[in-house]
Design an enzyme around this catalytic site. Sequence first.
Site, PDB file in Angstrom:
ATOM      1  N   CYS A   1     -22.352  -1.788 -15.218  1.00  0.00           N
ATOM      2  CA  CYS A   1     -23.728  -1.302 -15.245  1.00  0.00           C
ATOM      3  C   CYS A   1     -24.672  -2.193 -14.451  1.00  0.00           C
ATOM      4  O   CYS A   1     -25.532  -1.719 -13.727  1.00  0.00           O
ATOM      5  CB  CYS A   1     -24.223  -1.162 -16.683  1.00  0.00           C
ATOM      6  SG  CYS A   1     -24.103  -2.655 -17.648  1.00  0.00           S
TER       7      CYS A   1
ATOM      8  N   GLU B   1     -25.157  -6.689 -28.367  1.00  0.00           N
ATOM      9  CA  GLU B   1     -26.125  -6.805 -27.259  1.00  0.00           C
ATOM     10  C   GLU B   1     -27.520  -6.378 -27.701  1.00  0.00           C
ATOM     11  O   GLU B   1     -28.194  -5.606 -27.026  1.00  0.00           O
ATOM     12  CB  GLU B   1     -25.627  -5.933 -26.083  1.00  0.00           C
ATOM     13  CG  GLU B   1     -24.152  -6.171 -25.802  1.00  0.00           C
ATOM     14  CD  GLU B   1     -23.506  -5.162 -24.845  1.00  0.00           C
ATOM     15  OE1 GLU B   1     -24.204  -4.274 -24.354  1.00  0.00           O
ATOM     16  OE2 GLU B   1     -22.300  -5.279 -24.610  1.00  0.00           O
TER      17      GLU B   1
ATOM     18  N   HIS C   1     -29.607  -2.147 -29.810  1.00  0.00           N
ATOM     19  CA  HIS C   1     -29.120  -2.418 -28.452  1.00  0.00           C
ATOM     20  C   HIS C   1     -30.302  -2.442 -27.481  1.00  0.00           C
ATOM     21  O   HIS C   1     -31.042  -1.473 -27.360  1.00  0.00           O
ATOM     22  CB  HIS C   1     -28.135  -1.304 -28.087  1.00  0.00           C
ATOM     23  CG  HIS C   1     -27.423  -1.497 -26.799  1.00  0.00           C
ATOM     24  ND1 HIS C   1     -27.811  -0.884 -25.633  1.00  0.00           N
ATOM     25  CD2 HIS C   1     -26.335  -2.244 -26.475  1.00  0.00           C
ATOM     26  CE1 HIS C   1     -26.993  -1.226 -24.651  1.00  0.00           C
ATOM     27  NE2 HIS C   1     -26.088  -2.052 -25.144  1.00  0.00           N
TER      28      HIS C   1
ATOM     29  N   HIS D   1     -27.165   6.919 -26.706  1.00  0.00           N
ATOM     30  CA  HIS D   1     -27.727   5.984 -25.721  1.00  0.00           C
ATOM     31  C   HIS D   1     -28.829   6.700 -24.964  1.00  0.00           C
ATOM     32  O   HIS D   1     -28.563   7.517 -24.093  1.00  0.00           O
ATOM     33  CB  HIS D   1     -26.641   5.523 -24.756  1.00  0.00           C
ATOM     34  CG  HIS D   1     -27.027   4.316 -23.942  1.00  0.00           C
ATOM     35  ND1 HIS D   1     -28.261   4.173 -23.348  1.00  0.00           N
ATOM     36  CD2 HIS D   1     -26.347   3.184 -23.639  1.00  0.00           C
ATOM     37  CE1 HIS D   1     -28.300   3.009 -22.709  1.00  0.00           C
ATOM     38  NE2 HIS D   1     -27.168   2.390 -22.876  1.00  0.00           N
TER      39      HIS D   1
END
Lengths: 669, 669
Positions: free
Chosen positions: B418, B322, B270, B194
Site C-alpha cells: 500500500c 496498526e 485502524h 475498510h
Amino acid sequence: MGEGDQMLKKRMNSVPLNFIRIGDKFWKKHIDLVEHAIIPYQWDAMNDNIPDAESSHCIENFKIAAGDSKGDFYGAVFQDTDVAKWLEAVGCSLAGHPDKELERTADEVINLIGRAQQPDGYINTYFTIREPEGRWSNLTEGHELYTAGHLMEAAVAYYYGTGKRKFVEIMSRFADLICDTFGKDKKLQGYPGHPEIELALIRLYYVTGRKSYLETAKYFVDMRGGEPNYFLEERKQPGYKKIFPEFEGYLPLYSQSHLPVREQKTAEGHAVRAVYLYCAMADLAYEYKAQGLFSACEDLWNNIVQKRMYVTGSIGSSGLLERFTTDYDLPNDCNYSETCASIGLALFGMRMAQITRDAKYVDVVERALYNTMLAGIALDGKSFFYVNPLEVWPDNCLEKTSREHVKSIRQKWFGVACCPPNIARTLASLGQYIYAVNEEGVCVNLFIENDCELRLGGEIYLMRIKSRFPQEHSFILQVTGETALPGLWIRVPSYGKNYQIVCTEEVIGEGQKSGKDAQILGRRVACSIEKGYAHILEDVAGKTLQITFDAPATFVRANPNVRADAGRVCVMRGPLVYALEEVDNGANLEALYVDTKQPLTETYEPELFGGVVTIKAHGKRVEQSQWSESELYGTKPVTLTDTELKLIPYPYWNNRGEGEMCVWIKERL
Amino acid sequence: MGEGDQMLKKRMNSVPLNFIRIGDKFWKKHIDLVEHAIIPYQWDAMNDNIPDAESSHCIENFKIAAGDSKGDFYGAVFQDTDVAKWLEAVGCSLAGHPDKELERTADEVINLIGRAQQPDGYINTYFTIREPEGRWSNLTEGHELYTAGHLMEAAVAYYYGTGKRKFVEIMSRFADLICDTFGKDKKLQGYPGHPEIELALIRLYYVTGRKSYLETAKYFVDMRGGEPNYFLEERKQPGYKKIFPEFEGYLPLYSQSHLPVREQKTAEGHAVRAVYLYCAMADLAYEYKAQGLFSACEDLWNNIVQKRMYVTGSIGSSGLLERFTTDYDLPNDCNYSETCASIGLALFGMRMAQITRDAKYVDVVERALYNTMLAGIALDGKSFFYVNPLEVWPDNCLEKTSREHVKSIRQKWFGVACCPPNIARTLASLGQYIYAVNEEGVCVNLFIENDCELRLGGEIYLMRIKSRFPQEHSFILQVTGETALPGLWIRVPSYGKNYQIVCTEEVIGEGQKSGKDAQILGRRVACSIEKGYAHILEDVAGKTLQITFDAPATFVRANPNVRADAGRVCVMRGPLVYALEEVDNGANLEALYVDTKQPLTETYEPELFGGVVTIKAHGKRVEQSQWSESELYGTKPVTLTDTELKLIPYPYWNNRGEGEMCVWIKERL
C-alpha cells in the site's frame, strides 16, 4: 571456569518438605494462602464451579477419557496440566500441612487419572478423546510430552508429600511407554516442543531409580537442535495439523532447537521453555559428569543474568511469543516477564547452586522469588499476574493493541492457567530453597524463619532460623545435634555489607527477639569465604549464631547498554526491588525525577501489606500546569517542582487498586 | 465553534495538476523518482519481474478474470488495489509529465480491467475467480468496496491526467452497481470494513455529476456504527468465512463502527481506515451543509492533533492492528505510524482547510508530508518504510517479537504494497496541496517552488513561487494577471516568527536569487491575519511579493502527559523534525542528553542528502566505560562526559546505512 570444573563430586540436595516447618513472618502469609485459598479455588475452577471464570473442564476431560462420563474434550491441548499442577501443589502442601480431606480428594483424582490411562500406559485426555490416531504426530505444538512431564512432577511431589506411591506407579507406566517410544533405534527420534518431560523424567528417576528415565531425558536433550530440525520436518508430514496460528512461520529458536544444546551460548526463544530445558541440562551435566553440557549451562546462565534479566529476576522481553530477544533489550512497559519463567529461572539456579555450591546462583534465585514470583499473586491469593511489567500506565493496557498482554490489575483465572498453580507449588515448596545438603554438610541459602530436621550421614540435626528478613537484615541460626555438623556454609548475599557472624553460646528462647533488636554480645565465629558462602570453621552444634549485615535502601543502575534504563535508577533494599505507585505519588510517574544525591529514608509501616519497610526519596516533578489539555507540542521550557517520592516493595504493587507503577525512575543528573 | 459555522459557503479546491509545474529544489528530486523509479519499478513488481521480491500476480489476476489467461487467483483479497494505486500514480504523473509510452501501457491495463468487468459492472478479481457466489458476503474483511474505491480514485486521476474518460466510464458502471446494491430498501444495508469507497464515490461524483454516487457515499457514512453492528451480525451468517486470523475477537472500534460517526469524539481503530473515513465525512459535511457531521470532523481532528499524533505527523500508536490507542499514548519505539496513515491525515487536513479556509489544518498537512510521508521513501526511491518509528535500535527489531513490525532499514516491496504507490501518488500530486482556489480567490498553503496557471472567474492568473524552503525561510510570490486577484491569502505557518510580506514591485528575473539572499528593499504589503493566513489587502497583480519569517532550529517539548516524551525534547526547524543518527553520534543514543540552555547551531551542508541544513547541539553522554560487559546492575554513580550532538532531518534517516535513530532526546535538567 567454563570447563565444568565447578561441579561438585557429590551434589547437594533440598531437604524433604516434610522435615521443614516455615514460620516466617514475610512468607507465612503467602504460604498459608496455598492451603486456604489457592488450592480450594483451583479445585473449584477445575470443576467449573467459579462464576465468571473461564471454563476449565479439565476434571471432566479425565472423566470422559476414563469412560466415567460422556461428552467431548474441551480446552487447550495441554488442559491436563491444570490437574497436574494442582496435584503437585497439593503434594507440596500436604508435606507441610497434612489435611485428610484434601488428601482424599487428591487420591480420587489420582484414581481417575489411573482409569483414564490407556492399556499401554498412555495418558492424555486430548489425544485419547479427540485424536487417538494423532499421538506423537505433533511434537511441536501438541504438548503431549509437556503434559506427561507435569503429571510426573505431580506424582513425585505427591509421593514426597504423602508417602503414597500409586501416582508414581501410574506415571512410571507412562514413562516406560515414552522410553520405549523415543530413542535411537526406537519408533520416534523426536523431542518435545515445550521442554518439561526431561526434568520430570529425571525427578522420576530419583524416586524410582530406573536408569531408563534418566537415559531418555538425556536422549531428548542430546537430540535437540540437531540437523535436520525435527519440528521443521514434522510439519512436512502428510496430515500434520497446525494447532496454534501464531506458530505460522515457526522459528526453531522459539523452542531452543536452533542449535544442539551444547552449542547454545545465548538464551533464546520462549522463556519458560528455555529455563525448563536448562534445568534438565544442569541435572544431566551432573549425573553424567558431562563437562560440555555444564559449560553450556554456565554460558546460558551468564547470558541471562548478565544481559537478559530484569532487575526483578524476570525474563522474556517480548510480549509476542513470550520470549527472549537480544542482549540488553529490557523494555519495562511491554515485556512479558512471565511469573512461570521466573519460577523456572529459580529452579535452574537452585540446580546450579546445588551442583556447584556457589552462592552467586542463589542471589538470582532469591531475586526471582522475592520479586517476580511474589508479585504474581495478590495479597489475598485470589488474583494473579502472568505478565510482570516494570512500568505500567493502565490507560494504554488495551485489548487488541501491542500492549494487550500487559494487565494493570491481577487476573482471576486464565484459560491457560499455568502461573497460579506454579506459584502455589513454589510457595508450598519454598522449604526446598532454604537449605542444600549433602554428606559434606549444609548450606543456608535463604534467610527464612523455619525449623528443620536434617538427616546427614546417619545423624539428625535440628536447624532453627529466627528471622525477620527481609525487613531486618539479620537472623539467628541454631544448630542442635549429637555431633558436630560435617560442614556449614552460610550464604553471604551480594548486597550485604559488613557481614558478620557471632556466636552467643545460648539457645534462643521462644520469647527472644530475632534480628537486629537482639543485642550482639557474642564473639566472632571463625569462617572463610568460599564462593559467596561463609564456611564456618568451628563446631557450632548446640550454639546460637547471629548473622547480621547491612543492606540499606540503595540506588541501583543498569548497564548503560540497557537502552530502556539509561539515565534511570531503581531502589533496592536487600533482595527487594522497590516501585513507585500512583496511589502514593500521583499520576504520571514518568514526570518524576529522583535526586540520588539526597539520602533515602526507610520507614517500617506495620499496617501496610502486613508490615513492610517503605522508602522515601527526594525528587522533582515536571510541572503539568503550564500545559493546556489541548496543547500537544510546544516550546515552553520545563519547570520542575520539589516532591517527595514514596516507594513500596515491587511484589506488593497493585494491592491498593489500579494505578500507574514504575520501577526505573528518571535520575536528576 | 463546533457547530459547523466554520464552513465556507463555497469550498476551495486544488488546482488541476496539469496547470502546475513544480520546480522545487527540496521536492523535485523526490517527485522525479515517481516517473523514473517508482512507477517503472512497481510495473515490474506487478508483473513479477523483480527477483527476490514477493510475488504480486496482480496483473495476471486481471488477465485470468478477463479470460485472457488460465490459472488461479493469487494474493490478498485486495490484490487489485496494487493495480489501482499504480494507475492513480500514473494518472497524477502524466498530468505533470506526459509520457506516451507510459500512457499506452496504462491504457492497456485499463482495457484489461474493462475486460475483467462482469456483465453487471462488477470488478474484483478475487471474488470473480475464487468466490463468484461470495460477493458482498464479507464486508468486514473482504475489502471489495475498498478495492472498488481505489479503482475509482485511479479512474478520476487518470481522467485528470490524460483527459481520457474510458476508465471513469468503466468505474461508473461499477459505481452504478454499488448504488443499486447498497441503500435503504436495496439488497444490502451494509457498509465497508475498510472505508475508502465513500471518498472515492464523492470524487467520482465530482467528475460525473451523478448525484447517486454522493448519496451512496452519504448512505455508507450515515449507516456506520448503527445498532446492531453490521459486522458483528455479518459473522453470524451461515457460511461466513473468516479471512484474517487477527480479526478473531473483532472489535467494532477497529473499523470505526463502534458508534454512529456523528457521535464519535475520539479517533479510534485502524488509523488508515479512520482518516479515509474522515475525508469522506468532511466532503459530505460540506456537500450537505451537515453541521453535525462537520462538528464530528472537528472533534476527531482535534482529538488527533491535540492528543494522538506524533510530532512527525504520524498516527497509530499500536503495532498490533496498526491502530490508535488512547490520549497521550505515543510510544516512540514500537508505534506503527504507517506512511499511508499520514497521507490520509494530509488528505483529511486538506479537505478541512478547503472547507474552512483555516491554515491550522495546513500546518498539520505540512508536518505529515515533510516528515512521515517523505521518510517513507529512500532517497533513491527504491525502498520504503511502512512503519515510521521515532526511535530505533536495530538490534531489537527482531522477527517474531513484539517489535517485528518495526524495520531498521527501508524494505524493497511488500506483499501488501500500500505505502509505496501511495507515496508515489502523493508525490505526483503534490501540486494539489500548494494552492486552494475558489471564486473568492486563492490561498497559498505550501511554500513550494512552482509555476501555476490559475483559472478564476473567467480570468487566467499566472502564479509563480521561487523558494528554497524549507532550507531557507522565505520565498518570492509573483502574481500576473489582467485584473486584480479577487482575494489572496498567504499562509502564516505556526512556527514562523517575524513574518513579513514586502512588495518589490518588480517581476523576478530567471537569474534572480530567491529567499533571504535577495535584499528586501520593498515596502510592507497591507494585510490582515485571518485564521492563519495573511489576507492581502491590496492589488498585487504584476507585482512581486517577498515573504520572510524566522523559523530557527528550536527545542520542542511534548505535553508532559505524553509519558514517552516526558523529560525529553526534540529539535524542529520550520516544519522539519530532526533526529539523531548513530552514524553521526555513535551507538546508544539513549545514553545522550542535550543541554537546552546552550544554543543550537545550523549548518547548510550542500553535499548531504542533496543539500540540507544540519543542526549541532551541546550534550552529555552517560559513560559506558566504567561498566564491564558482564555487569548488568550495579550501584556505581553515573559519569557524564561532554559531547556534541548532530541532528539531521527526520525524513532522511536511514539513508546512510543501518543504525540507531532517535527523535526525542533526554533533556539535561
